[in-house]
Design an enzyme around this catalytic site. Structure first.
Site, PDB file in Angstrom:
ATOM      1  N   ASP A   8      40.247  45.016  31.392  1.00 32.77           N
ATOM      2  CA  ASP A   8      41.301  45.932  31.818  1.00 32.77           C
ATOM      3  C   ASP A   8      42.593  45.647  31.060  1.00 32.77           C
ATOM      4  OD1 ASP A   8      42.910  47.734  33.119  1.00 32.77           O
ATOM      5  OD2 ASP A   8      43.165  46.492  34.911  1.00 32.77           O
ATOM      6  N   LYS A  51      49.283  46.475  30.253  1.00 37.84           N
ATOM      7  CA  LYS A  51      49.672  45.253  30.947  1.00 37.84           C
ATOM      8  C   LYS A  51      50.508  44.353  30.038  1.00 37.84           C
ATOM      9  CE  LYS A  51      45.595  44.805  33.937  1.00 37.84           C
ATOM     10  NZ  LYS A  51      46.297  44.714  35.228  1.00 37.84           N
ATOM     11  N   ASP A 107      38.099  41.228  35.843  1.00 37.92           N
ATOM     12  CA  ASP A 107      38.300  42.426  36.649  1.00 37.92           C
ATOM     13  C   ASP A 107      36.973  43.068  37.065  1.00 37.92           C
ATOM     14  OD1 ASP A 107      40.225  43.901  37.953  1.00 37.92           O
ATOM     15  OD2 ASP A 107      40.470  45.366  36.367  1.00 37.92           O
ATOM     16  N   GLU A 117      43.248  51.751  37.823  1.00 36.25           N
ATOM     17  CA  GLU A 117      41.996  52.390  37.403  1.00 36.25           C
ATOM     18  C   GLU A 117      40.821  52.048  38.293  1.00 36.25           C
ATOM     19  OE1 GLU A 117      41.090  48.476  36.630  1.00 36.25           O
ATOM     20  OE2 GLU A 117      42.966  49.489  36.217  1.00 36.25           O
ATOM     21  N   ARG A 142      40.393  51.908  41.491  1.00 33.11           N
ATOM     22  CA  ARG A 142      40.145  52.850  42.593  1.00 33.11           C
ATOM     23  C   ARG A 142      39.573  54.175  42.086  1.00 33.11           C
ATOM     24  NH1 ARG A 142      46.312  52.366  44.202  1.00 33.11           N
ATOM     25  NH2 ARG A 142      45.805  50.328  43.325  1.00 33.11           N
TER      26      ARG A 142
END
Length: 498
Positions: free
Chosen positions: A274, A281, A292, A353, A355
């Site tokens: 991620d 990030k 992740d 992302e 969810r």
């Protein structure tokens, strides 16, 4: 590791090592006292002259003690007798494991299982010990050209003591459960520890097929992006759009009961790396975003434990496997995506992302007519702010299911804490252009993430575990923990005992 259970006096054990406990203030445990009598008080002399005082983490290995038939005696510090709880017991087992791996002993007979722990019987102590030993000796060094500098482990068999022959059968079952749970945790840790260029969505799919091939009651199915597009999984596919690695929806089915028995369904977030997507990030610690996918890894680990134990229950595992990367095709803040349920979502942050991938997987779970659905995900940094690194965040739409998971967490020493899932929090997800936004702002970020998922789970009993703070460790001991495999396996064990 081989685990056996037997009943008998410690001084009569012809073992490479007999393990007994010593409490603080140099008080010998019951089995240590029996050994002491057989060797004319030599253990008492050792502790009185200060060789050991019984503090937590202490150990003392004795060789060829006159009067005893075993090769070695290992004394393990237990701390205060009245304060000996689950954590102190597990610490003692870890201390035992550390001393045995340096000893050269090929087998050991463990009498730590006699230690009284409030509310937990000898079967719990055996299961916890077997699980602890399995996870203690795990090492991730498969990508090193030379193995880590660890002592050669000669230990091959551990025998746990039970008070009488009546407890033998139950003790053997407890040892089997502990070993299966520990091995399941290690399965999850191995997947979680793999870097993102090794553990891709495709790799997770291959691992699912391999797991299914190893167990006659399991089968696996992989859905590619074309199949997901036909199903209308616009949210999951939006996350995948910026990556050259194709997404996979992985479905694993364990059939341990009749076909008409409704399955318990586990859904795992499998974001194999991620970056945050366009909402990039910060660079610091971004390497840890390989973790992740630990929700997905927990599905694999739990199914492995369930299959090893041949539990009489049906279980479905669903993994939404995807990379979240930025490129010219990546989804953007402000985009609106249509989920498999038909609901639309305004993407306000592409780093929310997980969810989006989960909501389509949760809709897909409806087709199995599940008895209950539990999803687990490294979903929000807010969970770490709220609960730190000790406790999973737990929410759900059914109080009975939530209580089942809380009880399983306590029994497995893998605890969760319930957070409110009230309608007031749903207001934060309002969007001016779509049915909902994918974030609800900084306040109560863990809860609003749960609220988002709840909109896709109205047709069944559902609970959500946010494991962002518990799925891995940072720093010197960086690595996946294998949690919440113990909680989930305990929950399924409890369902078979009804």
């Amino acid at each position: 590791m081989e685990y056996t259970v037997k009943s008998g006096n410690p001084e009569k054990q012809r073992s490479a090592c007999v393990v007994v406990g010593v409490f603080e203030n140099r008080r010998l445990s019951q089995s240590a006292q029996q050994l002491d009598q057989a060797c004319d008080g030599q253990l008492t002399q050792l502790v009185r002259r200060g060789d050991m005082d019984g503090r937590k983490g202490q150990s003392l290995m004795l060789h060829r003690v006159p009067g005893l038939v075993c090769d070695r005696v290992l004394l393990v510090g237990l701390g205060r007798e009245r304060g000996c709880d689950e954590r102190a017991y597990i610490k003692a087992v870890e201390t035992m494991a550390g001393a045995l791996q340096d000893s050269g002993a090929g087998d050991a007979t463990c009498y730590l299982t006699e230690i009284g722990i409030r509310a937990w019987d000898v079967f719990w102590r055996i299961r916890a010990a077997a699980r602890t030993l399995e996870t203690f000796f795990y090492r991730f060094d498969r990508l090193k050209t030379a193995p880590s500098e660890q002592p050669r482990i000669n230990l091959r068999r551990v025998t746990f003591s039970v008070p009488s022959r009546r407890e033998l059968s139950g003790g053997e079952q407890a040892a089997s459960e502990g070993a299966a749970i520990g091995n399941g945790m290690n399965v999850a840790r191995e997947l979680g520890n793999l870097p993102g260029n090794y553990c891709t969505p495709r790799h997770l799919g291959e691992q699912a097929l391999e797991l299914a091939n190893g167990h006659p009651r399991m089968e696996a199915e992989l859905l590619d992006e074309a199949a997901m597009d036909e199903l209308g999984m616009g949210a999951l596919l939006a996350v995948s759009r910026g990556s050259r690695e194709e997404a996979r929806l992985i479905v694993m089915r364990y059939r341990g009961a009749d076909d008409d028995s409704a399955p318990y369904t586990l859904v795992g977030k499998g974001v194999t790396f991620d970056t945050g997507g366009i909402s990039l990030k910060p660079a610091a610690a971004m390497d840890e975003m390989k973790f992740d996918m630990c929700g997905a890894a927990s599905v694999f680990g739990t199914l492995s434990a369930v299959a090893d134990l041949e539990l009489p229950v049906n279980v479905v595992g669903i993994v939404a496997a995807v990379e979240n990367m930025p490129d010219g095709r990546a989804y953007k803040p402000g985009d609106v995506v249509t989920t498999m349920s038909g609901q639309t979502v305004e993407v306000l942050n592409t780093d929310a992302e997980g969810r989006l991938a989960l909501c389509d997987a949760l809709t897909y779970a409806e087709r199995f007519r599940p008895a209950a659905v539990v999803d687990m995900a490294t979903l929000t940094g807010a969970a770490i702010v709220a609960l730190g690194h000790h406790t999973h965040g737990l929410m759900g739409n059914n109080g009975g299911l939530v209580n089942e998971l809380l009880a399983a967490g306590r029994a497995a020493t893998d605890r969760a804490w319930e957070l409110p899932l009230w309608d007031e929090y749903q207001e934060q997800l309002k969007s001016t252009v779509a049915d909902m936004a994918n974030i609800g702002g900084p306040p109560a970020g863990t809860i609003t993430a749960g609220c988002f998922l709840s909109r896709y789970t109205k047709k069944y009993r559902w609970a959500h575990l946010d494991i962002a703070g518990t799925a891995w460790k940072s720093g010197e001991h960086k690595g996946a923990t294998g949690r919440p495999v113990p909680l989930l396996t305990q929950w399924l064990l409890d369902r078979t005992a009804r």
